[in-house]
Design an enzyme around this catalytic site. Sequence first.
Site, PDB file in Angstrom:
ATOM      1  N   ARG A  22       0.849  -1.200   0.000  1.00 34.88           N
ATOM      2  CA  ARG A  22       0.000   0.000   0.000  1.00 34.88           C
ATOM      3  C   ARG A  22       0.879   1.243   0.000  1.00 34.88           C
ATOM      4  NH1 ARG A  22      -4.513  -1.864   4.185  1.00 34.88           N
ATOM      5  NH2 ARG A  22      -5.733  -3.070   2.694  1.00 34.88           N
ATOM      6  N   GLU A  34      -1.019  -9.668  -4.312  1.00 28.90           N
ATOM      7  CA  GLU A  34      -2.306 -10.332  -4.502  1.00 28.90           C
ATOM      8  C   GLU A  34      -2.127 -11.827  -4.782  1.00 28.90           C
ATOM      9  OE1 GLU A  34      -5.063  -9.235  -3.734  1.00 28.90           O
ATOM     10  OE2 GLU A  34      -4.766  -7.077  -3.656  1.00 28.90           O
ATOM     11  N   GLY A  78       3.617 -22.557  -0.496  1.00 31.36           N
ATOM     12  CA  GLY A  78       2.796 -23.601  -1.110  1.00 31.36           C
ATOM     13  C   GLY A  78       2.130 -23.133  -2.398  1.00 31.36           C
ATOM     14  N   TYR A  79       1.335 -24.012  -2.983  1.00 30.83           N
ATOM     15  CA  TYR A  79       0.643 -23.726  -4.253  1.00 30.83           C
ATOM     16  C   TYR A  79       1.627 -23.097  -5.251  1.00 30.83           C
ATOM     17  CZ  TYR A  79      -3.496 -24.553  -1.440  1.00 30.83           C
ATOM     18  OH  TYR A  79      -4.428 -25.109  -0.616  1.00 30.83           O
ATOM     19  N   TYR A 117     -10.344 -11.035 -10.308  1.00 26.86           N
ATOM     20  CA  TYR A 117     -10.065 -10.315  -9.071  1.00 26.86           C
ATOM     21  C   TYR A 117      -8.686  -9.639  -9.114  1.00 26.86           C
ATOM     22  CZ  TYR A 117      -8.310  -9.351  -4.513  1.00 26.86           C
ATOM     23  OH  TYR A 117      -7.701  -8.711  -3.480  1.00 26.86           O
ATOM     24  N   ASP A 135     -13.306 -10.204  -4.081  1.00 24.37           N
ATOM     25  CA  ASP A 135     -12.788 -11.445  -3.495  1.00 24.37           C
ATOM     26  C   ASP A 135     -13.780 -11.949  -2.438  1.00 24.37           C
ATOM     27  OD1 ASP A 135     -12.483  -9.716  -1.378  1.00 24.37           O
ATOM     28  OD2 ASP A 135     -10.376 -10.208  -0.995  1.00 24.37           O
ATOM     29  N   CYS A 200     -18.377  -1.215  12.797  1.00 28.23           N
ATOM     30  CA  CYS A 200     -18.532  -1.176  11.331  1.00 28.23           C
ATOM     31  C   CYS A 200     -19.105   0.151  10.857  1.00 28.23           C
ATOM     32  CB  CYS A 200     -19.444  -2.323  10.898  1.00 28.23           C
ATOM     33  SG  CYS A 200     -19.709  -2.346   9.120  1.00 28.23           S
TER      34      CYS A 200
HETATM   35  S1  SF4 Z   1     -22.820  -4.325  10.188  1.00 32.33           S
HETATM   36 FE1  SF4 Z   1     -21.861  -6.221  10.756  1.00 32.33          FE
HETATM   37  S2  SF4 Z   1     -22.621  -7.736   9.302  1.00 32.33           S
HETATM   38 FE2  SF4 Z   1     -23.079  -5.722   8.479  1.00 32.33          FE
HETATM   39  S3  SF4 Z   1     -21.395  -5.269   7.106  1.00 32.33           S
HETATM   40 FE3  SF4 Z   1     -20.883  -4.378   9.096  1.00 32.33          FE
HETATM   41  S4  SF4 Z   1     -19.725  -5.952  10.194  1.00 32.33           S
HETATM   42 FE4  SF4 Z   1     -20.733  -6.929   8.438  1.00 32.33          FE
END
Ligand code: SF4
Length: 348
Positions: A22, A34, A78-79, A117, A135, A200
């Site tokens: 990055r 990648e 591997g691979y 990808y 991905d 999130c």
């Molecule tokens: S709220 Fe929870 S389930 Fe929904 S995208 Fe965010 S981390 Fe994933």
Amino acid sequence: MENISPALLNWFYENQRVLPFRTDPSPYHVWLSEIMLQQTRVSAALPYYERFLAALPDIPALAACEEEKLNKLWEGLGYYSRVRNLQKAARIVCEQYGGELPADYDAIRALPGIGDYTAGAICSISFGIPVPAVDGNVLRVFSRLYNDPGVITDPAVKKAFTVRVMEHQPPAAPGDYNQALMELGALVCVPNGAPLCEQCPLARLCQARAAGTALSLPQKAAPKARKLEDLTVALVESPAGFLIQQRPEKGLLAGLWQPLLWEGAAMTAEQLPAALTALGIHGITEAKPIPKAKHIFSHIEWRMTGYTVTVEAQPAPDGWIWATREQLQTEYTLPGAFKAYKKRLGLV
Ligand code: SF4
């Protein structure tokens, strides 16, 4: 659904991991990272990435690298077909594009070992081309975001998800957006165990979170049963070293080295001397069983019965060589499938 990219990008700029590919996202760096990350966790891949680039800093160096050295640089990942394809592609890039990847999705996608990808990741991150890079992480996030029970291993479902991914992609920042989705899947909307929804940036919009279904998504087809194969491995040692042989150029572990082995049979200690004699190996001074070992490939499981065998000095049978411990460390690559035996030889 409202566009997710503002919240997602803000989160990414504050929370992304600092990673060398990055910090310097040249097309070669992104490509190499990648390919390495296809089957390997970031933390495990990083030392390999650094070592590989120190030895082969650009595409012409990769194209010119001698096979055994290349396998040694990949040893532990591997691979190995991945690194063979990397080199095949590097040679094409040298012949056709002057040693630099072209800023052209179709041309990159046509290279060996590069799928949708990887081509998308290189083009969006290194060249700013507005293409998807979808991905498993991205599919998981979108499966949950839309509370969509589509089976993500189904190509039609993947295609439909990709359309949605592109509906949210900001034309000015396709690389950051693609990386942000992958990073969210890796760090927050995680694959194993409960997603960390309270961290999130998309929680407010997430339909699986609202429905309480996140843990059951994404839906995947049941994996195919692995084929079980019995093998017998003999670590045959003479004063000149250990008996090894190069595997065929095509197929499983192509071109890598292996100890003496018989595929398709779990041989008893009583059967072993005759099998060795049939290969022209004589003067056996000791033969001892060692613990059984197994190795799981994506579609095959090897169940290995092993022996250590000591023999008197003699020429290697046709097609075989005696390799010293030092040569096994620096020159010849025994793949990870033989990890239990490499440990016994003090190689790992
Ligand atoms: S709220 Fe929870 S389930 Fe929904 S995208 Fe965010 S981390 Fe994933």
